[in-house]
Design a protein around this motif. Structure first.
Motif, PDB file in Angstrom:
ATOM      1  N   PRO A  33     -17.526   3.660   6.995  1.00  0.00           N
ATOM      2  CA  PRO A  33     -18.845   3.782   6.379  1.00  0.00           C
ATOM      3  C   PRO A  33     -19.578   2.456   6.422  1.00  0.00           C
ATOM      4  O   PRO A  33     -18.963   1.390   6.362  1.00  0.00           O
ATOM      5  CB  PRO A  33     -18.528   4.203   4.950  1.00  0.00           C
ATOM      6  CG  PRO A  33     -17.124   3.774   4.712  1.00  0.00           C
ATOM      7  CD  PRO A  33     -16.446   3.781   6.033  1.00  0.00           C
ATOM      8  N   LYS A  48     -28.246   7.473   7.793  1.00  0.00           N
ATOM      9  CA  LYS A  48     -26.808   7.620   8.041  1.00  0.00           C
ATOM     10  C   LYS A  48     -26.595   8.594   9.184  1.00  0.00           C
ATOM     11  O   LYS A  48     -26.153   9.719   8.971  1.00  0.00           O
ATOM     12  CB  LYS A  48     -26.111   8.118   6.774  1.00  0.00           C
ATOM     13  CG  LYS A  48     -26.382   7.255   5.557  1.00  0.00           C
ATOM     14  CD  LYS A  48     -25.695   5.918   5.670  1.00  0.00           C
ATOM     15  CE  LYS A  48     -25.861   5.138   4.391  1.00  0.00           C
ATOM     16  NZ  LYS A  48     -25.317   3.790   4.493  1.00  0.00           N
ATOM     17  N   GLN A  75     -22.589   9.577  10.375  1.00  0.00           N
ATOM     18  CA  GLN A  75     -21.626  10.139   9.434  1.00  0.00           C
ATOM     19  C   GLN A  75     -21.749  11.652   9.367  1.00  0.00           C
ATOM     20  O   GLN A  75     -22.756  12.222   9.805  1.00  0.00           O
ATOM     21  CB  GLN A  75     -21.863   9.521   8.063  1.00  0.00           C
ATOM     22  CG  GLN A  75     -21.603   8.020   8.068  1.00  0.00           C
ATOM     23  CD  GLN A  75     -21.800   7.401   6.710  1.00  0.00           C
ATOM     24  OE1 GLN A  75     -21.747   8.084   5.696  1.00  0.00           O
ATOM     25  NE2 GLN A  75     -22.029   6.099   6.700  1.00  0.00           N
ATOM     26  N   ILE A  84     -22.513  15.400   8.069  1.00  0.00           N
ATOM     27  CA  ILE A  84     -23.679  15.938   7.356  1.00  0.00           C
ATOM     28  C   ILE A  84     -23.292  16.120   5.885  1.00  0.00           C
ATOM     29  O   ILE A  84     -22.315  16.811   5.583  1.00  0.00           O
ATOM     30  CB  ILE A  84     -24.109  17.282   7.978  1.00  0.00           C
ATOM     31  CG1 ILE A  84     -24.537  17.061   9.432  1.00  0.00           C
ATOM     32  CG2 ILE A  84     -25.227  17.921   7.180  1.00  0.00           C
ATOM     33  CD1 ILE A  84     -24.766  18.331  10.207  1.00  0.00           C
ATOM     34  N   PRO A  85     -24.063  15.504   4.991  1.00  0.00           N
ATOM     35  CA  PRO A  85     -23.656  15.573   3.583  1.00  0.00           C
ATOM     36  C   PRO A  85     -23.792  16.989   3.002  1.00  0.00           C
ATOM     37  O   PRO A  85     -24.790  17.668   3.235  1.00  0.00           O
ATOM     38  CB  PRO A  85     -24.616  14.602   2.893  1.00  0.00           C
ATOM     39  CG  PRO A  85     -25.755  14.428   3.832  1.00  0.00           C
ATOM     40  CD  PRO A  85     -25.250  14.673   5.205  1.00  0.00           C
ATOM     41  N   GLY A  86     -22.775  17.403   2.263  1.00  0.00           N
ATOM     42  CA  GLY A  86     -22.804  18.676   1.559  1.00  0.00           C
ATOM     43  C   GLY A  86     -22.990  19.885   2.449  1.00  0.00           C
ATOM     44  O   GLY A  86     -23.641  20.868   2.036  1.00  0.00           O
ATOM     45  N   SER A  89     -27.407  21.734   4.538  1.00  0.00           N
ATOM     46  CA  SER A  89     -27.015  20.447   3.980  1.00  0.00           C
ATOM     47  C   SER A  89     -27.723  20.226   2.649  1.00  0.00           C
ATOM     48  O   SER A  89     -28.738  20.871   2.343  1.00  0.00           O
ATOM     49  CB  SER A  89     -27.377  19.324   4.956  1.00  0.00           C
ATOM     50  OG  SER A  89     -27.242  18.072   4.338  1.00  0.00           O
ATOM     51  N   SER A  90     -27.191  19.310   1.891  1.00  0.00           N
ATOM     52  CA  SER A  90     -27.847  18.951   0.632  1.00  0.00           C
ATOM     53  C   SER A  90     -29.039  18.027   0.873  1.00  0.00           C
ATOM     54  O   SER A  90     -29.805  17.750  -0.036  1.00  0.00           O
ATOM     55  CB  SER A  90     -26.839  18.263  -0.300  1.00  0.00           C
ATOM     56  OG  SER A  90     -26.282  17.136   0.342  1.00  0.00           O
ATOM     57  N   GLN A  91     -29.149  17.511   2.111  1.00  0.00           N
ATOM     58  CA  GLN A  91     -30.257  16.616   2.452  1.00  0.00           C
ATOM     59  C   GLN A  91     -30.880  17.088   3.771  1.00  0.00           C
ATOM     60  O   GLN A  91     -30.254  17.855   4.509  1.00  0.00           O
ATOM     61  CB  GLN A  91     -29.741  15.181   2.634  1.00  0.00           C
ATOM     62  CG  GLN A  91     -29.167  14.573   1.361  1.00  0.00           C
ATOM     63  CD  GLN A  91     -28.519  13.220   1.636  1.00  0.00           C
ATOM     64  OE1 GLN A  91     -28.736  12.621   2.680  1.00  0.00           O
ATOM     65  NE2 GLN A  91     -27.728  12.766   0.690  1.00  0.00           N
ATOM     66  N   ARG A  99     -33.355  21.521   6.086  1.00  0.00           N
ATOM     67  CA  ARG A  99     -31.963  21.235   5.700  1.00  0.00           C
ATOM     68  C   ARG A  99     -31.005  22.242   6.298  1.00  0.00           C
ATOM     69  O   ARG A  99     -29.802  22.197   6.009  1.00  0.00           O
ATOM     70  CB  ARG A  99     -31.819  21.289   4.179  1.00  0.00           C
ATOM     71  CG  ARG A  99     -32.696  20.275   3.508  1.00  0.00           C
ATOM     72  CD  ARG A  99     -32.615  20.358   2.007  1.00  0.00           C
ATOM     73  NE  ARG A  99     -33.460  19.323   1.437  1.00  0.00           N
ATOM     74  CZ  ARG A  99     -33.241  18.712   0.298  1.00  0.00           C
ATOM     75  NH1 ARG A  99     -32.193  19.039  -0.413  1.00  0.00           N
ATOM     76  NH2 ARG A  99     -34.048  17.784  -0.144  1.00  0.00           N
ATOM     77  N   THR A 159     -19.640  11.928  13.440  1.00  0.00           N
ATOM     78  CA  THR A 159     -20.510  12.846  12.685  1.00  0.00           C
ATOM     79  C   THR A 159     -19.843  14.205  12.466  1.00  0.00           C
ATOM     80  O   THR A 159     -20.459  15.105  11.897  1.00  0.00           O
ATOM     81  CB  THR A 159     -21.832  13.078  13.452  1.00  0.00           C
ATOM     82  OG1 THR A 159     -21.529  13.700  14.707  1.00  0.00           O
ATOM     83  CG2 THR A 159     -22.566  11.780  13.687  1.00  0.00           C
ATOM     84  N   THR A 217     -18.367  17.264  11.132  1.00  0.00           N
ATOM     85  CA  THR A 217     -18.425  17.797   9.774  1.00  0.00           C
ATOM     86  C   THR A 217     -17.630  19.104   9.719  1.00  0.00           C
ATOM     87  O   THR A 217     -18.081  20.126  10.242  1.00  0.00           O
ATOM     88  CB  THR A 217     -19.895  18.071   9.377  1.00  0.00           C
ATOM     89  OG1 THR A 217     -20.680  16.907   9.650  1.00  0.00           O
ATOM     90  CG2 THR A 217     -20.004  18.453   7.917  1.00  0.00           C
TER      91      THR A 217
END
Lengths: 154, 757
Positions: free
Chosen positions: A28, A37, A40, A42-44, A79-81, A109, A137, A139
């Motif tokens: 990170p 980012k 990395q 994919i968040p959430g 995603s959350s974002q 999203r 990346t 996920t």
């Protein structure tokens, strides 16, 4: 001889170290102002799958041949974002099957991947999404379950 | 098979037997001795009265011929430093008229040989050797001596070179130009086989006012001297010359316009309602929106920019795909380049491709969008077409034979697609230059015949594999390598986004603010300077900034960016590209042998991900991997005799990189260094220290995905003769040496060894 042995030893050390180095940008990065980012996972991220029956068959080109398609599998990754649009395309893997046809939903999203050759999605196959060949990346998502796929008509 | 040496030896023997009188051949060398020959005798005499306008070389002899009036060729031994300082074509014997006490210049040329000078005399008398300075002495005097470091032993060289100027005057010390601070007198001779000739050269201020004398190797008994024109002279350039910023604003006021045709075209198969939308900067009669174009009839070259994939809708502080909100003006991000181009006489356009964003691939579609814009510019240039858009503003002012395309990210590959479709479909647009910024490489397109410049940001967090390096590697392919120049800038500390001012977010690796990362303005300065230099060169014929791509020039406004170049000139001789199938490290591309001394590893490897020597390679080429851990380790390439004449080229060029090995062999953060040498057929061998001329840096350090990225090093051939001025013979190069003696250990990748312009 001695020198050669030393060189070989150095090379061996190098090879070991090199193999230990993560070439997938997995470490990170420190947050910075307006830092994106991209490298990395994919968040959430969550996956839902829909089996879409098409009221009007769709013509697709596969391996140079045209084919009428009456059903597609749609994999919705949310995603959350916002999921950044970037140079590298998002790619969904269902087992060994690579799904590259995608569209963004209006919320920015959600990316929807479409698989027209539905037989290629093996029940119980692990799924993940990543951008291009950028392993960092990757996920992981839920395993694909044909049974749990929502049935839709469009 | 007759070798050159044997042939030359034969010629020499013939010369000795057939041409020189026996008595002459027996002359001693030492001028202080008296000598009584069968036909004449001579003695050295004190200097007579000085002769105006003649350069007195201090060689004065009294010659007594046995039979007056019977011409006799005599050879007078001469050892004089001054001869080394002369333009040899001006040397004459002069005879002192006993009555007038004036010298008459004998109308016979002075023949120089290893033993002295010869002259045909018909009378006894006093003779002097003069130079005839055709120019003021300060210009005519040149330092010239043939003392080649690493030269063969006398036993090897004498039979060949007895009559060759280089050998004959090897004892003569160099004479400098008056006022040359670098040559205070007789400089010490370097030790055999060692030393760094060009460092000495550099100590002389890098200045080489002298001409290069070359041994003429092919004319048998006439072997003598070839004197190239004295001025201008080739210069061994050690460090880049400082250059004025080629992107400084020009004289034209910058006018602007915008056009947007909503849903104007259908790009099959999946993009039926695509806008044709762009911003324009052009040379104006005045600055500002929609000003008249600059007066006159000049046609301006056209440059089109195309952005890459990015969000299309502004949502808060984000650029997202979909939803409602103002469109992201992705195309406005290059105005900082467009403005400069317009001021310098370009019509510069940046295309919006939002309708192709947030979708898979779309490289061919982006290429078609570019071509649609070109089609419209063709119409706007054509007075025969009604122009409801600009009212004829650009009639006959667009030079469609000089078009440049630039693209960023996906746009960077799309410019290749547009170029190739223009060519294959015969559309006829005169696309003469392509430029990519951090391009993707989805389609593996290959360029063969158009100047190409790719900028690779080393901190790229998006196209983190620096795919543009593959495009560079494939361009000018092996089967068709001489139709295009290709250029690459690997910019340490630059990210993907900041070349576009609209893409404000930093995705770079490591994050912005970290030491070594460039700021947004610094990145844009790189793109501005380099892109403008590139398009000015290939669309306007402005070549003064070419050195930014070859490494011979630097621009202050690029600082503090560290830029490592790759450059391949279309005019080159490929010595080894290591692309043998099957791999054979012992054979180079010219068919000569390669040899590694004590190198390990030593072999040809792919530099492509997945099959490379190690995972740090992201290119698409094969090359040599060489590791060393002791001085004396070497890699040598033999040049076949049929290819030995490289005098048409100006540089020895090769690509090199430190192999990233996490510090196991190459120390982290340190430059590598080595010597590169040329050896000619006589065994003359001169080495240059690469670190004197360029850097072999440690790979750009990011948290991961550290890459071993080849860069080009170009060493001027003139530098291989710099201290003594007569260096290796570029007409007869026998070997190239890589001598790994500057660092205790190392591991490097090497590729594309060439002689080049």
């Amino acid at each position: 001889m001695m020198r050669q042995a030393k060189t070989m030893a150095a090379t061996a050390v190098f090879c070991l170290l090199a193999s230990a180095v993560a070439y997938g940008e997995s470490s990170p990065e420190a947050p910075g102002e307006a830092q994106v980012k991209l490298n990395q996972p994919i968040p959430g991220a969550k996956l839902t799958v829909e089996r879409v029956s098409l009221t009007t068959p769709m013509e697709v080109l596969e391996a140079g041949r045209k084919r009428q398609v009456k059903e597609v599998l749609e994999f919705r990754v949310t995603s959350s974002q916002p999921i950044e649009a970037r140079a590298l395309d998002p790619v969904l893997y269902v087992g060994k099957t690579k799904v590259t046809d995608y569209r963004y939903e209006d919320d920015g999203r959600t990316v929807v991947f479409s698989l027209t050759d539905t037989k290629k999605a093996q029940d119980g196959a692990p799924t993940y999404v990543q951008f291009g060949d950028q392993v960092s990346t990757r996920t992981p998502l839920q395993k694909f379950s044909r049974k749990q796929a929502k049935e839709m008509t469009r | 098979m007759w070798s050159w040496n044997r042939l030359c030896l034969l010629v020499m023997c013939l010369a000795m037997v057939c041409w020189l009188p026996p008595s002459v051949a027996a002359q001693p060398d030492d001028v202080t001795e008296r000598f009584d020959g069968q036909a004449f005798r001579w003695e050295r005499i004190p200097a007579p009265a000085p002769a105006a306008s003649l350069l007195d070389l201090g060689h004065h002899y009294r010659v007594r011929l046995a039979e007056e009036g019977k011409a006799t060729e005599v050879q007078l031994p001469v050892k004089a430093p001054a001869i080394g300082a002369m333009d040899l074509s001006t040397l004459r014997w002069g005879r002192l008229d006993p009555e007038t006490k004036q010298y008459e210049i004998l109308d016979v040329p002075v023949v120089l040989s290893g033993k002295g000078t010869s002259v045909r005399l018909a009378q006894s008398g006093d003779y002097s050797l003069f130079g005839l300075p055709a120019e003021p002495l300060g210009k005519a005097v040149i330092g010239r001596v043939c003392d080649i470091e690493g030269r063969p032993t006398p036993a090897q060289i004498e039979p060949i070179c007895t009559r060759i100027y280089c050998a004959g005057f090897k004892e003569i010390g160099p004479i400098g130009v008056s006022g040359d601070p670098g040559i205070p007198g007789m400089p010490p001779r370097p030790g055999p086989g060692g030393g760094d000739i060009c460092e000495r050269c550099m100590n002389r201020g890098g200045r080489l006012p002298e001409a290069i004398a070359e041994c003429h190797l092919t004319k048998g008994i006439d072997v003598g001297i070839v004197l190239p024109p004295l001025f201008p002279l080739p210069v061994c350039q050690v460090s880049p010359a400082s250059l004025a910023d080629p992107s400084e604003p020009g004289n034209y006021p910058v006018a602007s316009a915008e056009y947007k045709f909503v849903d104007a075209i259908n790009i099959p198969p999946n993009d039926p309602n695509t806008d044709v939308w762009a911003t324009v900067r052009y040379p104006g009669a005045a600055a500002g929106p929609d000003a008249a174009i600059a007066p006159g009839t000049a046609k301006f070259p056209l440059v089109l920019y195309l952005h890459g994939n990015h969000g299309t809708v502004i949502s808060g502080s984000s650029h997202v795909c979909g939803g409602s909100g103002p469109p992201v003006p992705n195309h406005d991000g290059y105005n900082y380049v467009l403005d400069r181009l317009a001021s310098l006489g370009f019509i510069a356009v940046s295309i919006n491709a939002n309708d192709l964003n947030c979708k898979a691939d779309r490289i061919p579609e982006r290429g078609k969008l570019i071509l649609e814009h070109l089609r419209r510019w063709k119409n706007w240039n054509d007075p025969g077409q009604p122009d409801a858009d600009f009212g004829g503003r650009f009639y006959n002012r667009v030079d469609l034979s000089r078009i440049g395309l630039a693209g960023h990210s996906r746009g960077g590959e799309a410019v290749l697609s547009a170029y190739l479709e223009n060519k294959s479909a015969g559309l006829g647009f005169g696309i003469k230059a392509l430029h990519s910024i951090a391009p993707v490489d989805f389609h593996g397109l290959i360029l063969e015949d158009v100047p190409y410049y790719v900028l690779l940001p080393a901190a790229d967090g998006d196209v983190s594999g620096l795919s543009g390096a593959r495009i560079y590697d494939r361009a000018a392919p092996r089967a068709n390598p001489n139709k295009m120049p290709k250029m690459q800038s690997h910019v340490y500390g630059a990210n993907h986004n900041w070349f576009n001012t609209v893409w404000f977010q930093d995705e770079g690796s490591p994050p912005g603010g970290t030491p070594g990362r460039l700021t947004q303005p610094q990145q844009q300065a790189v793109e501005r300077v380099m892109a403008v230099a590139f398009f000015r060169q290939f669309l306007q014929g402005f070549t003064a900034a070419r050195g930014l791509f070859t490494g011979t020039a630097a621009v202050a406004s690029l600082a503090p960016a560290e830029i490592y170049r790759s450059y391949q000139d279309p005019a080159h001789l490929n010595v080894d590209d290591f692309e043998d199938l099957p791999a054979n490290v012992a054979l180079n591309s010219l068919g000569g042998g390669n040899a590694g001394v004590s190198l390990s590893p030593f072999g040809e490897f792919s530099f492509t991900q997945g099959s490379a020597f190690n995972p740090s390679f992201f290119q698409q080429t094969k090359g040599l991997i060489a590791g060393w851990n002791a001085a004396g380790d070497q890699f040598t390439l033999a040049i076949p005799a049929s290819k030995k004449d490289v005098s048409a080229y100006r540089y020895l060029s090769f690509r090199i990189t430190q192999v990233f090995d996490n510090g196991a062999v190459n120390p982290v953060g340190q430059d590598q260094d080595l010597d590169v040498g040329l050896e000619d057929e006589l065994g003359n061998k001169i080495f240059l220290r690469v670190g004197t001329y360029d850097r072999i840096p440690f790979p750009y350090q990011r948290p991961s995905l550290i890459k071993s990225m080849l860069q080009t090093v170009r060493l001027g051939l003139v530098c291989f003769s710099c201290r003594t001025l007569v260096g290796v013979h570029t007409k007869a190069i026998a070997k190239i040496h890589f001598r790994f003696n500057r660092k205790a250990a190392g591991l490097v990748g090497i590729d594309s060894i060439q002689f080049t312009r």
